[in-house]
Design a protein around this motif. Structure first.
Motif, short mmCIF file in Angstrom:
data_model
loop_
_atom_site.label_atom_id
_atom_site.label_comp_id
_atom_site.label_asym_id
_atom_site.label_seq_id
_atom_site.Cartn_x
_atom_site.Cartn_y
_atom_site.Cartn_z
N GLU A 54 1.28 7.96 -0.99
CA GLU A 54 0.87 9.16 -0.15
C GLU A 54 1.44 8.56 1.09
O GLU A 54 1.86 9.79 2.04
CB GLU A 54 -0.58 9.14 -0.11
CG GLU A 54 -1.29 10.18 0.73
CD GLU A 54 -1.19 11.46 0.20
OE1 GLU A 54 -0.99 12.58 0.86
OE2 GLU A 54 -0.56 11.55 -0.82
N LYS A 55 1.38 7.78 1.59
CA LYS A 55 1.85 7.34 3.04
C LYS A 55 3.44 7.73 3.34
O LYS A 55 3.98 8.32 4.08
CB LYS A 55 1.85 6.21 3.57
CG LYS A 55 0.45 5.77 4.18
CD LYS A 55 0.41 4.13 3.99
CE LYS A 55 -1.12 3.70 4.43
NZ LYS A 55 -1.20 2.30 4.59
N LYS A 56 4.25 7.32 2.20
CA LYS A 56 5.69 7.79 2.06
C LYS A 56 5.89 9.19 1.98
O LYS A 56 6.78 9.87 2.46
CB LYS A 56 6.32 7.17 0.58
CG LYS A 56 6.45 5.64 1.08
CD LYS A 56 7.09 4.95 -0.32
CE LYS A 56 7.19 3.61 -0.18
NZ LYS A 56 7.76 2.88 -1.38
N ARG A 57 5.03 9.86 1.45
CA ARG A 57 5.20 11.37 0.92
C ARG A 57 4.87 12.15 2.45
O ARG A 57 5.55 13.04 2.71
CB ARG A 57 4.14 11.94 -0.09
CG ARG A 57 4.24 13.36 -0.33
CD ARG A 57 3.25 13.78 -1.24
NE ARG A 57 1.96 13.95 -0.79
CZ ARG A 57 1.44 14.87 -0.10
NH1 ARG A 57 2.52 15.68 0.52
NH2 ARG A 57 0.20 14.84 0.56
N LEU A 58 4.08 11.50 3.13
CA LEU A 58 3.61 12.09 4.57
C LEU A 58 4.53 11.87 5.45
O LEU A 58 4.69 12.53 6.49
CB LEU A 58 1.94 11.65 4.78
CG LEU A 58 1.07 12.18 4.06
CD1 LEU A 58 -0.38 11.55 4.53
CD2 LEU A 58 0.99 13.71 3.83
#
Length: 60
Positions: A54-58
């Motif tokens: 999720e951090k990478k996606r954001l």
């Protein structure tokens, strides 16, 4: 995003699982069940992977 790990309570597992003293750990993302594990460490690892994704996606 919210990812939680919790031990499944006796009301939500089979009688056989209770009799065999098997623990089940649920991983939930946004209140949706996304994984079930027999070991808390596996559940925690999976939750960490979800949070990292999720951090990478954001950040894109």
């Amino acid at each position: 995003m919210t990812v939680t790990v919790s031990e499944r309570d006796d009301a939500h597992i089979s009688h056989e699982t209770i009799a065999d003293s098997i623990q089940i750990w649920d991983v939930r993302q946004q209140d949706q069940l996304v994984g079930m594990f027999h070991h808390e460490s596996d559940a925690q690892r999976y939750a960490a992977e979800l949070e990292e994704q999720e951090k990478k996606r954001l950040s894109v």
